[in-house]
Scaffold this motif. Structure first.
Motif, PDB file in Angstrom:
ATOM      1  N   LEU A 199      39.340  23.694 -13.043  1.00 59.79           N
ATOM      2  CA  LEU A 199      38.798  23.827 -14.391  1.00 59.79           C
ATOM      3  C   LEU A 199      37.282  23.864 -14.403  1.00 59.79           C
ATOM      4  O   LEU A 199      36.676  24.472 -15.283  1.00 59.79           O
ATOM      5  CB  LEU A 199      39.303  22.679 -15.271  1.00 59.79           C
ATOM      6  N   GLY A 200      36.670  23.210 -13.426  1.00 55.92           N
ATOM      7  CA  GLY A 200      35.215  23.249 -13.321  1.00 55.92           C
ATOM      8  C   GLY A 200      34.525  22.718 -14.563  1.00 55.92           C
ATOM      9  O   GLY A 200      34.861  21.643 -15.078  1.00 55.92           O
ATOM     10  N   GLU A 201      33.567  23.474 -15.078  1.00 54.41           N
ATOM     11  CA  GLU A 201      32.791  23.031 -16.232  1.00 54.41           C
ATOM     12  C   GLU A 201      33.625  22.942 -17.502  1.00 54.41           C
ATOM     13  O   GLU A 201      33.215  22.302 -18.475  1.00 54.41           O
ATOM     14  CB  GLU A 201      31.600  23.965 -16.447  1.00 54.41           C
ATOM     15  N   ALA A 202      34.802  23.569 -17.502  1.00 56.67           N
ATOM     16  CA  ALA A 202      35.676  23.499 -18.683  1.00 56.67           C
ATOM     17  C   ALA A 202      36.413  22.166 -18.781  1.00 56.67           C
ATOM     18  O   ALA A 202      37.015  21.863 -19.811  1.00 56.67           O
ATOM     19  CB  ALA A 202      36.690  24.649 -18.647  1.00 56.67           C
ATOM     20  N   PHE A 203      36.385  21.361 -17.704  1.00 54.08           N
ATOM     21  CA  PHE A 203      37.102  20.086 -17.698  1.00 54.08           C
ATOM     22  C   PHE A 203      36.412  19.103 -18.633  1.00 54.08           C
ATOM     23  O   PHE A 203      35.211  18.836 -18.507  1.00 54.08           O
ATOM     24  CB  PHE A 203      37.147  19.519 -16.279  1.00 54.08           C
ATOM     25  N   ARG A 204      37.180  18.528 -19.577  1.00 53.16           N
ATOM     26  CA  ARG A 204      36.609  17.647 -20.597  1.00 53.16           C
ATOM     27  C   ARG A 204      37.048  16.195 -20.450  1.00 53.16           C
ATOM     28  O   ARG A 204      36.906  15.401 -21.383  1.00 53.16           O
ATOM     29  CB  ARG A 204      37.003  18.155 -21.993  1.00 53.16           C
ATOM     30  N   GLY A 205      37.618  15.848 -19.318  1.00 51.93           N
ATOM     31  CA  GLY A 205      38.037  14.469 -19.121  1.00 51.93           C
ATOM     32  C   GLY A 205      39.527  14.287 -19.306  1.00 51.93           C
ATOM     33  O   GLY A 205      40.326  15.181 -19.019  1.00 51.93           O
ATOM     34  N   ASP A 206      39.927  13.134 -19.813  1.00 47.27           N
ATOM     35  CA  ASP A 206      41.338  12.749 -19.890  1.00 47.27           C
ATOM     36  C   ASP A 206      42.218  13.799 -20.552  1.00 47.27           C
ATOM     37  O   ASP A 206      43.340  14.069 -20.088  1.00 47.27           O
ATOM     38  CB  ASP A 206      41.491  11.430 -20.653  1.00 47.27           C
ATOM     39  N   ILE A 207      41.749  14.399 -21.639  1.00 40.37           N
ATOM     40  CA  ILE A 207      42.608  15.322 -22.377  1.00 40.37           C
ATOM     41  C   ILE A 207      42.900  16.601 -21.603  1.00 40.37           C
ATOM     42  O   ILE A 207      43.816  17.342 -21.962  1.00 40.37           O
ATOM     43  CB  ILE A 207      42.028  15.671 -23.763  1.00 40.37           C
ATOM     44  N   ASP A 208      42.138  16.875 -20.540  1.00 41.80           N
ATOM     45  CA  ASP A 208      42.397  18.042 -19.696  1.00 41.80           C
ATOM     46  C   ASP A 208      43.054  17.671 -18.373  1.00 41.80           C
ATOM     47  O   ASP A 208      43.207  18.513 -17.494  1.00 41.80           O
ATOM     48  CB  ASP A 208      41.094  18.805 -19.421  1.00 41.80           C
ATOM     49  N   SER A 209      43.435  16.408 -18.224  1.00 38.44           N
ATOM     50  CA  SER A 209      44.180  16.006 -17.028  1.00 38.44           C
ATOM     51  C   SER A 209      45.632  16.458 -17.166  1.00 38.44           C
ATOM     52  O   SER A 209      46.150  16.572 -18.274  1.00 38.44           O
ATOM     53  CB  SER A 209      44.113  14.496 -16.844  1.00 38.44           C
ATOM     54  N   PRO A 210      46.298  16.729 -16.048  1.00 40.99           N
ATOM     55  CA  PRO A 210      47.673  17.246 -16.137  1.00 40.99           C
ATOM     56  C   PRO A 210      48.676  16.167 -16.521  1.00 40.99           C
ATOM     57  O   PRO A 210      48.495  14.991 -16.219  1.00 40.99           O
ATOM     58  CB  PRO A 210      47.935  17.747 -14.712  1.00 40.99           C
TER      59      PRO A 210
END
Length: 264
Positions: free
Chosen positions: A52-63
Motif C-alpha cells: 500500500l505504501g503511502e496509501a496505508f493509513r494505519g489500522d483501518i487499512d490492515s487486512p
C-alpha cells in the motif's frame, strides 16, 4: 497448477468500510507449529503495509485475518505414520475456516502435500499453495535450480512432498544429511531459533550447499536468527504472505499488478 481467480467474497462482521470495497479476508491455518502461524500473520501485515505504501493509513487499512490453530496438525512431522489423523484434523479445520475467509493458506510446508484435496474441499475460497509460490519465485529469478531445506517429508521430494509436482521443472539441491536437518527442526519447535547452538548448526547445513539460492521450506527455519555469507535465503512463509496480500488487495482494486514485481 494455480487456481483460477475467485470472485468469492465473505462479508465482514463489521460491514464494509466507509471508503468502499474492503480487501478480501485472509485465512491462516496454523498449529504445525503455532509460531509459524504468528510468523506468517506478521509477514502478511508487513506486505500489506509495503504494497500500500503511502496509501496505508494505519489500522483501518490492515487486512482482516482469521487464524485457526490446531495442535494435532503438529503430527505432520511424521506424515506417513500420522496421515489419517492429520488429514482428518486438517479437513475439519478447512471446513471451519472457509466460511469466514476469501483466500487462505496453511502455515506448514509439509501439510501442502494435501493441496489437491484442500482445493477440492474449500469451495469458492482460494487456496495458496507453496509449490505455486516457489515456482513463481524461480521464474522471477530466471533459474531452474536452487537448494531446498525442509523436514524429511518435504525435502525427500518423493510422493509425500508438496514439491513433488516440481521435480521435472526444478533441479533441487538437498542437504546430504536430511535426518540431521529434520532433528534440527524438531529442536527449533521446542527451543526456538535464537540459541547460538541452533544458529551454528543451521549455518553449517546451509554453508555445505553449493546453491546460492536456498528455499527455507519449513516454517521453523526462518525463526533461526542467522545469515550465511554467499547465500540468498528465501523464506517460503514470506512468499505465501505476499501472495495472500496480493490476492486480497487486488480483489478490491486497491493495487495494480506492479506489486507482482516487487522484490521480497
Amino acid at each position: 497448477m494455480p487456481s483460477a481467480p475467485s470472485t468469492h467474497r465473505v462479508r465482514s462482521a463489521c460491514g464494509e468500510p466507509p471508503h468502499g470495497n474492503a480487501p478480501r479476508r485472509i485465512g491462516i491455518i496454523a498449529g504445525s507449529g503455532p509460531e509459524a502461524g504468528i510468523d506468517l500473520w506478521g509477514k502478511v501485515l508487513h506486505w500489506n503495509r509495503r504494497i500500500l505504501g503511502e496509501a496505508f493509513r494505519g489500522d483501518i487499512d490492515s487486512p482482516a485475518v482469521v487464524v485457526f490453530s490446531e495442535p494435532i496438525l503438529g503430527l505432520s512431522m511424521d506424515m506417513r505414520q500420522n496421515d489419517a489423523v492429520v488429514w482428518d484434523c486438517l479437513k475439519r479445520t478447512i471446513d471451519a475456516i472457509v466460511p469466514h475467509v476469501d483466500v487462505f493458506t496453511v502455515a506448514c510446508n509439509t501439510l501442502h502435500y494435501y493441496a489437491p484435496r484442500i482445493r477440492k474441499r474449500c469451495g469458492p475460497a482460494e487456496f495458496i499453495d507453496v509449490a505455486d509460490v516457489v515456482r513463481s519465485h524461480l521464474a522471477h529469478l530466471e533459474t531452474d535450480s536452487a537448494a531446498l531445506l525442509g523436514a524429511i517429508p518435504v525435502a525427500s521430494l518423493d510422493e509425500w512432498s508438496p514439491y513433488y509436482s516440481l521435480r521435472e521443472e526444478v533441479n533441487f539441491e538437498r542437504p546430504a544429511q536430511l535426518a540431521s536437518l529434520h532433528e534440527l527442526i524438531h529442536e527449533i519447535k521446542l527451543l526456538g531459533g535464537d540459541s547460538s547452538e541452533i544458529r551454528g548448526r543451521f549455518s553449517d547445513i546451509v554453508s555445505g550447499l553449493e546453491s546460492e539460492t536456498v528455499f527455507l521450506a519449513c516454517t521453523e527455519l526462518p525463526l533461526v536468527t542467522a545469515t550465511v555469507p554467499g547465500k540468498s535465503l528465501v523464506d517460503v512463509n514470506d512468499l505465501l504472505a505476499k501472495q495472500l496480500v496480493d490476492k486480497a488487495l487486488n480483489w478490491a482494486g486497491t493495487v495494480d499488478d506492479q506489486s507482482d514485481r516487487m522484490e521480497s
